[in-house]
Design a protein around this motif. Structure first.
Motif, PDB file in Angstrom:
ATOM      1  N   THR A 181      60.297 -32.860  -7.019  1.00 34.38           N
ATOM      2  CA  THR A 181      60.470 -32.278  -8.347  1.00 34.38           C
ATOM      3  C   THR A 181      61.490 -31.149  -8.219  1.00 34.38           C
ATOM      4  O   THR A 181      61.411 -30.335  -7.290  1.00 34.38           O
ATOM      5  CB  THR A 181      59.140 -31.727  -8.876  1.00 34.38           C
ATOM      6  N   TYR A 182      62.430 -31.101  -9.143  1.00 36.78           N
ATOM      7  CA  TYR A 182      63.453 -30.056  -9.091  1.00 36.78           C
ATOM      8  C   TYR A 182      63.156 -28.999 -10.160  1.00 36.78           C
ATOM      9  O   TYR A 182      63.040 -29.319 -11.345  1.00 36.78           O
ATOM     10  CB  TYR A 182      64.842 -30.661  -9.282  1.00 36.78           C
ATOM     11  N   LEU A 183      63.024 -27.757  -9.717  1.00 38.69           N
ATOM     12  CA  LEU A 183      62.696 -26.626 -10.588  1.00 38.69           C
ATOM     13  C   LEU A 183      63.973 -25.885 -10.960  1.00 38.69           C
ATOM     14  O   LEU A 183      64.717 -25.425 -10.079  1.00 38.69           O
ATOM     15  CB  LEU A 183      61.732 -25.685  -9.868  1.00 38.69           C
ATOM     16  N   LEU A 184      64.239 -25.771 -12.265  1.00 42.04           N
ATOM     17  CA  LEU A 184      65.435 -25.097 -12.762  1.00 42.04           C
ATOM     18  C   LEU A 184      65.137 -23.623 -13.014  1.00 42.04           C
ATOM     19  O   LEU A 184      64.196 -23.278 -13.737  1.00 42.04           O
ATOM     20  CB  LEU A 184      65.917 -25.766 -14.048  1.00 42.04           C
ATOM     21  N   ILE A 185      65.958 -22.743 -12.433  1.00 37.77           N
ATOM     22  CA  ILE A 185      65.832 -21.295 -12.602  1.00 37.77           C
ATOM     23  C   ILE A 185      67.076 -20.796 -13.312  1.00 37.77           C
ATOM     24  O   ILE A 185      68.199 -21.022 -12.845  1.00 37.77           O
ATOM     25  CB  ILE A 185      65.678 -20.608 -11.228  1.00 37.77           C
ATOM     26  N   ALA A 211      62.413 -25.005 -16.287  1.00 35.37           N
ATOM     27  CA  ALA A 211      62.181 -26.444 -16.467  1.00 35.37           C
ATOM     28  C   ALA A 211      61.936 -27.117 -15.128  1.00 35.37           C
ATOM     29  O   ALA A 211      62.380 -26.626 -14.077  1.00 35.37           O
ATOM     30  CB  ALA A 211      63.382 -27.094 -17.160  1.00 35.37           C
ATOM     31  N   ILE A 212      61.236 -28.239 -15.177  1.00 29.56           N
ATOM     32  CA  ILE A 212      61.118 -29.100 -14.008  1.00 29.56           C
ATOM     33  C   ILE A 212      61.615 -30.495 -14.360  1.00 29.56           C
ATOM     34  O   ILE A 212      61.377 -31.002 -15.453  1.00 29.56           O
ATOM     35  CB  ILE A 212      59.673 -29.182 -13.457  1.00 29.56           C
ATOM     36  N   MET A 271      50.916 -27.446 -11.071  1.00 27.34           N
ATOM     37  CA  MET A 271      49.942 -26.723 -11.902  1.00 27.34           C
ATOM     38  C   MET A 271      50.093 -25.204 -11.847  1.00 27.34           C
ATOM     39  O   MET A 271      49.844 -24.526 -12.858  1.00 27.34           O
ATOM     40  CB  MET A 271      48.523 -27.142 -11.512  1.00 27.34           C
ATOM     41  N   PRO A 272      50.479 -24.595 -10.732  1.00 30.41           N
ATOM     42  CA  PRO A 272      50.646 -23.137 -10.722  1.00 30.41           C
ATOM     43  C   PRO A 272      51.830 -22.629 -11.539  1.00 30.41           C
ATOM     44  O   PRO A 272      51.925 -21.421 -11.809  1.00 30.41           O
ATOM     45  CB  PRO A 272      50.848 -22.811  -9.232  1.00 30.41           C
ATOM     46  N   LEU A 273      52.734 -23.505 -11.953  1.00 28.91           N
ATOM     47  CA  LEU A 273      53.906 -23.072 -12.719  1.00 28.91           C
ATOM     48  C   LEU A 273      53.504 -22.655 -14.127  1.00 28.91           C
ATOM     49  O   LEU A 273      52.468 -23.062 -14.657  1.00 28.91           O
ATOM     50  CB  LEU A 273      54.935 -24.206 -12.776  1.00 28.91           C
ATOM     51  N   ALA A 274      54.353 -21.856 -14.762  1.00 27.64           N
ATOM     52  CA  ALA A 274      54.060 -21.287 -16.082  1.00 27.64           C
ATOM     53  C   ALA A 274      53.964 -22.361 -17.156  1.00 27.64           C
ATOM     54  O   ALA A 274      54.655 -23.388 -17.105  1.00 27.64           O
ATOM     55  CB  ALA A 274      55.135 -20.271 -16.460  1.00 27.64           C
ATOM     56  N   ASP A 275      53.129 -22.122 -18.147  1.00 25.41           N
ATOM     57  CA  ASP A 275      52.901 -23.086 -19.223  1.00 25.41           C
ATOM     58  C   ASP A 275      54.144 -23.343 -20.071  1.00 25.41           C
ATOM     59  O   ASP A 275      54.281 -24.428 -20.656  1.00 25.41           O
ATOM     60  CB  ASP A 275      51.768 -22.603 -20.140  1.00 25.41           C
ATOM     61  N   ASP A 276      55.045 -22.348 -20.161  1.00 28.35           N
ATOM     62  CA  ASP A 276      56.197 -22.524 -21.043  1.00 28.35           C
ATOM     63  C   ASP A 276      57.349 -23.285 -20.387  1.00 28.35           C
ATOM     64  O   ASP A 276      58.404 -23.482 -21.000  1.00 28.35           O
ATOM     65  CB  ASP A 276      56.697 -21.163 -21.563  1.00 28.35           C
ATOM     66  N   ILE A 277      57.157 -23.720 -19.171  1.00 28.17           N
ATOM     67  CA  ILE A 277      58.184 -24.515 -18.495  1.00 28.17           C
ATOM     68  C   ILE A 277      58.305 -25.882 -19.181  1.00 28.17           C
ATOM     69  O   ILE A 277      57.321 -26.506 -19.553  1.00 28.17           O
ATOM     70  CB  ILE A 277      57.837 -24.681 -16.996  1.00 28.17           C
ATOM     71  N   THR A 278      59.546 -26.338 -19.356  1.00 23.65           N
ATOM     72  CA  THR A 278      59.811 -27.643 -19.961  1.00 23.65           C
ATOM     73  C   THR A 278      59.708 -28.734 -18.905  1.00 23.65           C
ATOM     74  O   THR A 278      60.205 -28.579 -17.791  1.00 23.65           O
ATOM     75  CB  THR A 278      61.212 -27.671 -20.593  1.00 23.65           C
ATOM     76  N   VAL A 279      59.055 -29.828 -19.276  1.00 22.63           N
ATOM     77  CA  VAL A 279      58.922 -30.973 -18.374  1.00 22.63           C
ATOM     78  C   VAL A 279      59.916 -32.050 -18.792  1.00 22.63           C
ATOM     79  O   VAL A 279      59.879 -32.537 -19.933  1.00 22.63           O
ATOM     80  CB  VAL A 279      57.494 -31.546 -18.392  1.00 22.63           C
ATOM     81  N   TYR A 280      60.806 -32.412 -17.876  1.00 20.49           N
ATOM     82  CA  TYR A 280      61.761 -33.490 -18.082  1.00 20.49           C
ATOM     83  C   TYR A 280      61.430 -34.619 -17.094  1.00 20.49           C
ATOM     84  O   TYR A 280      61.814 -34.563 -15.928  1.00 20.49           O
ATOM     85  CB  TYR A 280      63.191 -33.015 -17.839  1.00 20.49           C
ATOM     86  N   PRO A 281      60.710 -35.650 -17.520  1.00 25.79           N
ATOM     87  CA  PRO A 281      60.325 -36.734 -16.600  1.00 25.79           C
ATOM     88  C   PRO A 281      61.434 -37.778 -16.452  1.00 25.79           C
ATOM     89  O   PRO A 281      62.380 -37.819 -17.242  1.00 25.79           O
ATOM     90  CB  PRO A 281      59.105 -37.331 -17.292  1.00 25.79           C
ATOM     91  N   ALA A 282      61.287 -38.639 -15.453  1.00 30.13           N
ATOM     92  CA  ALA A 282      62.266 -39.702 -15.231  1.00 30.13           C
ATOM     93  C   ALA A 282      62.051 -40.889 -16.164  1.00 30.13           C
ATOM     94  O   ALA A 282      62.967 -41.677 -16.367  1.00 30.13           O
ATOM     95  CB  ALA A 282      62.226 -40.169 -13.780  1.00 30.13           C
TER      96      ALA A 282
END
Length: 469
Positions: free
Chosen positions: A116-120, A128-129, A170-181
């Motif tokens: 999974t790639y985490l965008l900062i 985002a992930i 799961m430990p990541l913040a709730d407001d992170i956007t999920v971009y699935p494949a």
């Protein structure tokens, strides 16, 4: 910073284009790379990295062509072992694109190299992930595809996936956007939502897989109801891992107009399969004998993979004039690169040459309703969830995806009616029947959806499909 989801509906696949300053990254590109290069040129940015979340099974990625054309390196997660040059990222390794950063989070379980790639963003905020097939919207990646290569059981892989989700996602913040494949319709999951973007917080609340009380329950629920994976998946994995022909060469080879006589010569003297990509409404009225119909205006590529299976199968096309390039492109997305050419002038040229023509008997839903008697045999080729939700009383369930396993049991001395949901899949089945000499059937245009609207044919009580997976 700009993040663009490039979604391809027929594959239910999301690729991602990220730009910051004058640099860019692309995640999980499709096979044909010219649209990405056009974006790069328009934005006047340099492609710094091509990120792959894993070795894809359901499509052939464009990573090799894109790297060759741009010079950008390909990045995989830990444990990946491709047979070409690539950066193998370490867990939590950071890559910089302009003013943003991308952190690789190793999340094995769907496959061993899944990452999974985490965008900062520019301010250091995790925003985002890009979760690949680790986390979908409403589901998680199926853990039964990598058993052989991982030397693990599907239960062990599911347990590994649980650990990845609990420790990394799961430990990541709730407001992170999920971009699935992938989204709904992909065979890589069983319960995906129709949306293609969501917040992680909403997934924590609504995704059944993220709401299991413990690992044992997670493993049980994730593995429950999984259908057999399409047989072409392994071949796509091999191509993504070992390499493939340039898309430009595949297109050049396939865009070969064939006269009627040349078409006949290839059909009669090779093992080429005749693939007719016209719509069912045209196909049933007349087609080249022994053609298999898979309409390009539909879930074309996945059904080609499921029906033909062998990506090395030589193919000659009968397509609507002007659609040949689209057809060849969509075939290449699932690794079917061996197109030898197409019938110049489409089916009209065949008909005008006075060649033999085959047909499929097709009737409207109303004609079916008027003719149908309770003792008549009906074959329903929809998926198990569709059939279980509601079907014609006493109809036989024979899923199209498994047709090779049951077609030989058809008794051609007994007439039967054939339908799916809307007519796309039943015409695929009808073409396969005809090619095998099975002709004592009638296909229903509009399928079960049309039959139900007549309100004249008895069906089972409706059950929500979400409860029938």
């Amino acid at each position: 910073m700009k993040v663009e989801q490039i979604y391809t509906g027929c594959l239910a696949q999301g690729a991602y284009y990220i730009v910051s300053e004058n640099e860019a990254a692309i995640i999980d590109p499709l096979r044909e790379v010219s649209p990405y290069i056009a974006r790069l040129e328009k934005d006047k940015v340099k492609l710094e990295y091509i990120f792959e979340t894993h070795f894809h099974a359901d499509f052939v990625s464009g990573h090799l062509d894109l790297s060759q054309k741009t010079g950008a390196p390909i990045v995989y997660g830990p444990t990946a072992n491709p047979e070409f040059d690539a950066i193998i990222a370490g867990d939590e390794q950071i890559f910089e694109i302009g003013k943003v950063k991308i952190k690789a989070l190793h999340t094995p379980g769907h496959t061993m190299e899944s990452t999974t790639y985490l965008l900062i963003d520019e301010n250091g905020k995790e925003t985002a992930i890009f979760s690949g097939d680790t986390l979908f919207l409403g589901d998680v990646g199926r853990p039964d595809l990598a058993q052989k290569s991982a030397s693990m059981t599907q239960e062990e892989l599911a347990g590994l996936l649980y650990d990845s989700l609990q420790k990394k996602i799961m430990p990541l913040a709730d407001d992170i956007t999920v971009y699935p494949a992938h989204g709904a319709g992909s065979a890589c999951g069983k319960n995906m939502q129709k949306e293609t973007v969501d917040t992680l917080g909403n997934q924590k609340r609504t995704n059944y897989a993220l709401n299991q009380p413990d690992k044992e329950s997670f493993v049980t629920e994730v593995l429950d109801g999984l259908s057999a994976p399409p047989k072409y998946f392994g071949m796509n994995v091999a191509m993504n891992k070992s390499g493939y022909a340039s898309f430009d060469d595949v297109m050049k080879k396939g865009k070969n107009p064939l006269s009627v006589e040349d078409f006949v010569t290839i059909a009669e003297n090779t093992d080429a399969l005749i693939l007719d990509t016209r719509g069912a409404a045209d196909f049933h009225k007349g087609f080249v004998p022994n053609s298999i119909n898979i309409g390009v205006k539909g879930d074309f590529a996945p059904w080609v993979g499921a029906m033909i299976v062998d990506v090395n199968q030589p193919i000659i096309l009968v397509s609507d004039a002007g659609t040949e390039e689209e057809v060849i492109t969509r075939l290449s997305r699932v690794g079917f690169d061996n197109v030898l050419g197409y019938l110049d002038g489409s089916f009209e040229a065949w008909k005008n040459a006075g060649k033999e023509i085959d047909e499929v008997k097709r009737i409207s839903p109303q004609q079916f309703a008027d003719a149908f008697k309770p003792e008549d045999k009906v074959i329903d080729v929809r998926k198990i969830g569709e059939y279980s939700a509601e079907h014609i009383n006493d109809a036989y369930h024979r899923p199209l995806a498994e047709i090779s396993e049951w077609v030989d049991s058809i008794d051609d001395t007994e007439h039967f009616f054939l339908h799916c949901a809307g007519g796309y899949r039943s015409m695929i089945a009808a073409s396969i029947f005809n090619a095998r000499g099975i002709r004592n059937f009638t296909e229903v245009e509009g399928g079960f959806n049309g039959i139900k609207k007549t309100e004249k044919v008895a069906t089972t009580d409706f059950v929500c499909q979400s409860k029938t997976l």
